[in-house]
Design an enzyme around this catalytic site. Structure first.
Site, PDB file in Angstrom:
ATOM      1  N   GLU A   1      41.860  44.413  35.343  1.00 28.00           N
ATOM      2  CA  GLU A   1      40.825  43.453  35.605  1.00 28.00           C
ATOM      3  C   GLU A   1      40.433  42.413  34.479  1.00 28.00           C
ATOM      4  O   GLU A   1      40.489  42.993  33.379  1.00 28.00           O
ATOM      5  CB  GLU A   1      39.786  44.477  35.613  1.00 28.00           C
ATOM      6  CG  GLU A   1      38.615  44.179  37.047  1.00 28.00           C
ATOM      7  CD  GLU A   1      39.387  44.108  38.411  1.00 28.00           C
ATOM      8  OE1 GLU A   1      39.683  42.835  38.585  1.00 28.00           O
ATOM      9  OE2 GLU A   1      39.326  45.190  38.997  1.00 28.00           O
TER      10      GLU A   1
ATOM     11  N   ASP B   1      43.251  36.775  43.292  1.00 26.42           N
ATOM     12  CA  ASP B   1      42.822  36.988  44.683  1.00 26.42           C
ATOM     13  C   ASP B   1      43.759  36.229  45.544  1.00 26.42           C
ATOM     14  O   ASP B   1      43.938  36.713  46.793  1.00 26.42           O
ATOM     15  CB  ASP B   1      41.308  36.610  44.594  1.00 26.42           C
ATOM     16  CG  ASP B   1      40.333  37.343  43.621  1.00 26.42           C
ATOM     17  OD1 ASP B   1      41.091  38.587  42.971  1.00 26.42           O
ATOM     18  OD2 ASP B   1      39.454  37.045  43.469  1.00 26.42           O
TER      19      ASP B   1
HETATM   20  C1  GAF Z   1      37.609  37.727  40.172  1.00 31.53           C
HETATM   21  C2  GAF Z   1      38.428  36.409  40.013  1.00 31.53           C
HETATM   22  F1  GAF Z   1      38.210  35.646  40.952  1.00 31.53           F
HETATM   23  C3  GAF Z   1      39.901  36.963  39.571  1.00 31.53           C
HETATM   24  O1  GAF Z   1      40.672  35.880  39.320  1.00 31.53           O
HETATM   25  C4  GAF Z   1      39.760  38.030  38.401  1.00 31.53           C
HETATM   26  O2  GAF Z   1      39.575  37.249  37.282  1.00 31.53           O
HETATM   27  C5  GAF Z   1      38.872  39.004  38.858  1.00 31.53           C
HETATM   28  O3  GAF Z   1      37.515  38.461  39.008  1.00 31.53           O
HETATM   29  C6  GAF Z   1      38.615  40.030  37.560  1.00 31.53           C
HETATM   30  O4  GAF Z   1      39.573  40.820  37.418  1.00 31.53           O
HETATM   31  O5  GAF Z   1      37.768  38.362  41.270  1.00 31.53           O
END
Ligand code: GAF
Length: 394
Positions: free
Chosen positions: A37, A181
């Site tokens: 994360e 994502d």
């Molecule tokens: C959100 C962001 F869109 C992802 O790119 C990622 O940084 C995530 O937060 C954290 O891991 O979903």
């Protein structure tokens, strides 16, 4: 609703709204991140899986007798009973309703590639919970890109497609997100997690087919909102850490190097960097653990990830912490291997790795104790790893 049922439902709604059957049906899934994360924008590793929750679009060319419709895209949002129209004559810009910006951003991306976008009538619905940290926006973006591919008959490389969708999120939704994502929504494979190296953009499938375990998604039903500024602030703090430590990104920093450079960082920025550096390591180890079906080890890494996000990165909240505490109390004896917040944070969902035989009992216990602690009803479901974006019809 499984994808087949959802597609049929969206097709029926299209028929009701536009008076004919759709020519194309496309879908793109949301995701849950098992671990890794806030590492994607630090060139690190992430380990997400596509979930059986989808954005689905049914579409057709507008009837030829309606001249005005030949230069516009009409989108009917089935769930909210709301319509958006997008003019194709001029370069596409931001507009209303707000949700249409995810679609506008992707269409603008195709325009920038010199692609002609046909006029379309679209009916749309999503079963990815909104504001739940399960990438409802990435699903909508990737779904839109997949529809453009279906309607033009021109497919683009899935990595480019994910990047185009990410740019839509940056430019049209104002969230400076990483690439996780959109990648998993575009490239997910049934039965697999995706280990993504966000620096090289190389992906490795990590099979998750052991029937003795399941992943539970626990939605705190506390809405998360990443355009509020905290996400951008975390990203800026990571960039500051990398700069002061003299590395290109935090991917290039080891725990030892961080300790040596501690004096060059403020206390807060030091903790942000410590999270990212530790999380990148945990993600690689978790992928190994999953390959070996070493579930207790994966579970421990998930708990460690949560503690780091809560204490060092400070993106958790009381409700997410409550879920993880309940899961820890149920413990290994009760069938829980590990649990952590997932996604950007500040609300949204937790993900728990559990024994498949205990799913029902664990679901009931978490729901009851979460309600008692917070007064809120959680929404809990399990999902197998789903496939990425697909053309269902057309
Ligand atoms: C959100 C962001 F869109 C992802 O790119 C990622 O940084 C995530 O937060 C954290 O891991 O979903």
């Amino acid at each position: 609703m499984n994808l087949q049922e959802l597609s049929s439902h969206v097709a029926a709604e299209f028929q009701k709204h536009y008076g004919r059957a759709p020519r194309w049906i496309v879908a793109a899934p949301g995701r849950v991140n098992v671990i890794g994360e806030h590492t994607d924008y630090n060139d690190g590793f992430v380990l997400p899986m596509a979930i059986e929750r989808y954005a689905v679009m049914a579409a057709d060319l507008p009837p030829s007798q309606f001249a005005s419709a030949q230069t516009q895209i009409t989108i009917f949002d089935i769930h909210f009973d709301e319509k958006a129209t997008i003019d194709l004559i001029a370069p596409i810009t931001k507009g209303l309703p707000k949700w249409s910006n995810y679609i506008r951003g992707v269409l603008a991306g195709f325009q920038n590639r010199g692609q002609t976008i046909p006029a379309l009538d679209i009916a749309f619905m999503s079963t990815v919970p909104l504001g739940g940290g399960l990438s409802s926006s990435a699903a909508l973006e990737v779904c839109t890109a997949t529809l453009v591919e279906a309607a033009t008959g021109k497919t683009i490389d899935p990595v480019e497609k994910a990047l185009l969708a990410q740019k839509a999120e940056h430019d049209f939704a104002g969230v400076p997100c990483g690439i996780m994502d959109q990648f998993i929504s575009a490239l997910g494979r049934e039965g697999n997690l995706l280990l993504l190296d966000c620096r090289t953009r190389k992906t490795e499938l990590v099979p998750m087919s052991d029937p003795s375990v399941a992943l539970l998604v626990i939605n705190t039903n506390v809405k998360h909102e990443l355009s509020g500024g905290e996400y951008a602030e975390r990203r800026a703090q990571c960039e500051e850490a990398a700069k002061n430590l003299g590395v290109k990104s935090l991917r290039d920093c080891t725990p030892e190097k961080l300790e040596q450079g501690r004096g060059k960082l403020s206390e807060v920025v030091f903790r942000r960097a410590r999270h990212v550096i530790g999380e990148i390591e945990r993600t690689v180890h978790a992928a190994e653990g999953i390959r070996e079906s070493n579930w207790p080890s994966v579970g421990q890494l998930m708990y460690a990830s949560h503690a780091s996000l809560r204490d060092d990165y400070e993106v958790s909240c009381a409700e997410l912490d409550a879920v993880v505490e309940i899961a820890e109390d149920i413990g290994y004896q009760g069938g829980v291997y590990g649990c952590r917040m997932t996604g950007g944070g500040f609300g949204g969902c937790c993900v728990a790795l559990v024994k498949a035989s205990d799913v029902d009992a664990i679901t009931q216990q978490i729901a009851a104790e979460y309600k008692a602690k917070t007064g809120i009803d959680a929404t809990i479901f399990s999902s197998r790893p789903a496939a990425g974006a697909t053309i269902v019809k057309g």
